[in-house]
Design a protein around this motif. Structure first.
Motif, PDB file in Angstrom:
ATOM      1  N   TRP A 109       0.565  -1.349  -0.093  1.00 53.16           N
ATOM      2  CA  TRP A 109      -0.039   0.022  -0.404  1.00 53.16           C
ATOM      3  C   TRP A 109       0.819   0.979   0.510  1.00 53.16           C
ATOM      4  N   ILE A 110       2.146   1.277   0.230  1.00 48.20           N
ATOM      5  CA  ILE A 110       2.522   2.666   0.515  1.00 48.20           C
ATOM      6  C   ILE A 110       3.299   3.036  -0.773  1.00 48.20           C
ATOM      7  N   GLY A 111       2.636   4.172  -1.237  1.00 48.46           N
ATOM      8  CA  GLY A 111       2.559   5.105  -1.839  1.00 48.46           C
ATOM      9  C   GLY A 111       1.467   5.537  -2.452  1.00 48.46           C
ATOM     10  N   ASP A 112       0.774   4.556  -2.547  1.00 51.78           N
ATOM     11  CA  ASP A 112      -0.557   4.336  -3.264  1.00 51.78           C
ATOM     12  C   ASP A 112      -1.572   5.195  -3.166  1.00 51.78           C
ATOM     13  N   VAL A 113      -2.382   5.688  -4.523  1.00 47.24           N
ATOM     14  CA  VAL A 113      -2.862   6.724  -4.186  1.00 47.24           C
ATOM     15  C   VAL A 113      -4.331   6.546  -4.748  1.00 47.24           C
ATOM     16  N   ARG A 114      -5.514   6.729  -2.930  1.00 43.73           N
ATOM     17  CA  ARG A 114      -6.738   6.747  -3.522  1.00 43.73           C
ATOM     18  C   ARG A 114      -8.145   7.385  -3.596  1.00 43.73           C
ATOM     19  N   THR A 115      -8.573   8.158  -4.407  1.00 46.97           N
ATOM     20  CA  THR A 115      -9.266   8.515  -5.173  1.00 46.97           C
ATOM     21  C   THR A 115     -10.911   7.948  -4.568  1.00 46.97           C
ATOM     22  N   THR A 116     -12.147   8.894  -4.728  1.00 48.84           N
ATOM     23  CA  THR A 116     -13.089   7.896  -4.279  1.00 48.84           C
ATOM     24  C   THR A 116     -13.604   7.006  -5.373  1.00 48.84           C
ATOM     25  N   ASP A 117     -12.984   7.459  -6.713  1.00 46.05           N
ATOM     26  CA  ASP A 117     -13.361   5.729  -7.716  1.00 46.05           C
ATOM     27  C   ASP A 117     -12.872   4.802  -6.669  1.00 46.05           C
ATOM     28  N   ARG A 118     -11.997   4.998  -5.946  1.00 44.54           N
ATOM     29  CA  ARG A 118     -11.311   3.895  -5.216  1.00 44.54           C
ATOM     30  C   ARG A 118     -12.013   3.620  -3.406  1.00 44.54           C
ATOM     31  N   LEU A 119     -12.010   4.543  -2.754  1.00 43.77           N
ATOM     32  CA  LEU A 119     -12.383   5.158  -1.465  1.00 43.77           C
ATOM     33  C   LEU A 119     -13.350   6.163  -1.478  1.00 43.77           C
ATOM     34  N   GLN A 120     -14.147   5.596  -0.287  1.00 46.25           N
ATOM     35  CA  GLN A 120     -15.627   6.431   0.285  1.00 46.25           C
ATOM     36  C   GLN A 120     -15.590   6.743   1.130  1.00 46.25           C
ATOM     37  N   LEU A 121     -15.672   7.868   1.845  1.00 46.12           N
ATOM     38  CA  LEU A 121     -15.495   7.647   3.163  1.00 46.12           C
ATOM     39  C   LEU A 121     -17.102   9.243   3.424  1.00 46.12           C
ATOM     40  N   THR A 122     -18.749   8.755   3.779  1.00 51.66           N
ATOM     41  CA  THR A 122     -19.699   9.008   3.935  1.00 51.66           C
ATOM     42  C   THR A 122     -19.804   9.388   5.386  1.00 51.66           C
ATOM     43  N   VAL A 123     -20.368  10.873   5.930  1.00 53.80           N
ATOM     44  CA  VAL A 123     -20.300  10.953   7.071  1.00 53.80           C
ATOM     45  C   VAL A 123     -21.845  11.525   6.917  1.00 53.80           C
ATOM     46  N   ASP A 124     -22.279  10.979   8.451  1.00 53.33           N
ATOM     47  CA  ASP A 124     -23.429  11.156   9.094  1.00 53.33           C
ATOM     48  C   ASP A 124     -23.777  11.594  10.056  1.00 53.33           C
ATOM     49  N   GLY A 125     -22.850  13.130  10.671  1.00 52.99           N
ATOM     50  CA  GLY A 125     -23.269  12.771  11.677  1.00 52.99           C
ATOM     51  C   GLY A 125     -21.565  12.333  12.666  1.00 52.99           C
TER      52      GLY A 125
END
Length: 150
Positions: A109-125
């Motif tokens: 994983w070192i050097g991995d660049v993750r955008t929302t195409d691959r990783l989503q974080l959704t906050v609800d409160g």
């Protein structure tokens, strides 16, 4: 280009405690860190993050030395925990837009660049859902609860 947001706008800012982690929640419902996973995810105001997850059921090594584990002990430890850190970005609305892994207990994983195409974080409160798909095609869902300072 993603922007850094002020603390009042940054929706992921703070400390989050893991509630559950599930592999293939729609079908297999596997628990990679056990039924009561432990871990924290911290997003700092200077746009750094650190995430550590572990299965508390992983047995201690017979010899109290991290570099002296048996193959079975090392395999269980590697499969039952992950730690990594890096930088992250949010957009002008404070929504998570991606991260870059600078270090990890899993070297791939070192050097991995993750955008929302691959990783989503959704906050609800005070709840956050993290979703991504492993290269193997397994879907991962991790639920987090914001740690209160009260």
């Amino acid at each position: 280009m993603p922007l850094s947001a002020s603390a009042s706008e940054n929706k992921v800012l703070g400390t989050w405690r893991i509630v559950k982690a599930v592999v293939n929640p729609e079908t297999d419902n596997l628990l990679p860190y056990g039924p009561q996973p432990q871990g924290l995810l911290v997003f700092t105001p200077d746009m750094h993050f650190i995430e550590v997850l572990n299965d508390p059921r992983v047995p201690k090594f017979a010899i109290n030395a991290r570099d002296k584990g048996t193959p079975a002990e090392n395999q269980a430890a590697m499969a039952g925990a992950i730690g990594f850190y890096g930088t992250y970005t949010v957009d002008e609305h404070g929504e998570f837009t991606g991260n870059t892994v600078l270090g990890s207990t899993f070297p791939n994983w070192i050097g991995d660049v993750r955008t929302t195409d691959r990783l989503q974080l959704t906050v609800d409160g005070d709840t956050m859902r993290e979703t991504f798909v492993r290269p193997s095609g397994q879907r991962i869902l991790i639920e987090w609860k914001r740690v209160s300072l009260d």
